[in-house]
Design a protein around this motif. Structure first.
Motif, PDB file in Angstrom:
ATOM      1  N   SER A   8       0.857  -1.183   0.000  1.00 11.80           N
ATOM      2  CA  SER A   8       0.000   0.000   0.000  1.00 11.80           C
ATOM      3  C   SER A   8       0.896   1.236   0.000  1.00 11.80           C
ATOM      4  O   SER A   8       1.955   1.244   0.625  1.00 11.80           O
ATOM      5  N   VAL A  61      -3.455   3.444  -2.471  1.00 10.75           N
ATOM      6  CA  VAL A  61      -3.743   2.352  -3.395  1.00 10.75           C
ATOM      7  C   VAL A  61      -2.986   1.120  -2.903  1.00 10.75           C
ATOM      8  O   VAL A  61      -1.974   1.230  -2.218  1.00 10.75           O
ATOM      9  N   GLY A  71      -7.993   0.169  -2.954  1.00 16.38           N
ATOM     10  CA  GLY A  71      -7.638   1.456  -2.385  1.00 16.38           C
ATOM     11  C   GLY A  71      -8.674   1.930  -1.402  1.00 16.38           C
ATOM     12  O   GLY A  71      -9.746   1.331  -1.250  1.00 16.38           O
TER      13      GLY A  71
END
Length: 164
Positions: A8, A61, A71
């Protein structure tokens, strides 16, 4: 990077088409159509980087094998009090589900909210997203009867609020 690794990171301008595609795919999977005011109707859907680059906003995301697979983000609640934010646009493709990624992003968002001085976090969803609702309940969100702010999500009948 192993085949099971998910990363992430904050959104970049280059991510706009990929995350918009994820949101459209997941929305179609669950029947969340634009005419009902769901996220796919958001005029900013193809420009999320620009939207979430503003102060008090953030969007992450999730990548898997070099592709965006999900996301989620946070922004001030439109037409809301200055101390209220909204958890927004949490969407994950099937490959990213059931791995704790939504929880991780939600916790990151709540931490960000506290750092920015927000005192409560609002969200809207729909009853068909039972796994998401369960996650939000486990994170301490409480169901509320009335909508807050002016989100435009006319068919999101599940409204939740968490004190930070």
């Amino acid at each position: 990077m192993s085949g099971e690794e998910f990363i992430s990171r904050e959104i970049t301008a280059e991510d706009n088409p990929a995350i918009a595609n994820v949101i459209r795919q997941v929305s179609a999977e669950y029947g969340l159509t634009a005419d009902k005011g769901y996220t796919v109707a958001d005029p900013n859907l193809d420009a999320l980087y620009q939207l979430y680059s503003q102060p008090g906003h953030v969007y992450w995301v999730v990548e898997h094998q070099g592709k965006i697979v999900g996301g989620g983000g946070l922004a001030p609640l439109a037409c809301g009090d200055s101390d209220t934010c909204e958890l927004q646009k949490m969407y994950f493709l099937p490959v990213a589900r059931g791995k704790g990624l939504a929880k991780k992003l939600a916790l990151q968002a709540l931490e960000f909210a506290q750092q920015w001085g927000y005192r409560q976090c609002y969200l809207e969803t729909t009853s068909s997203l039972t796994q998401a609702i369960g996650l939000y309940e486990r994170l301490g969100f409480k169901h509320i009867d009335q909508s807050m702010g002016c989100t435009g999500h006319v068919d999101c009948e599940v409204r939740m609020l968490k004190t930070l």
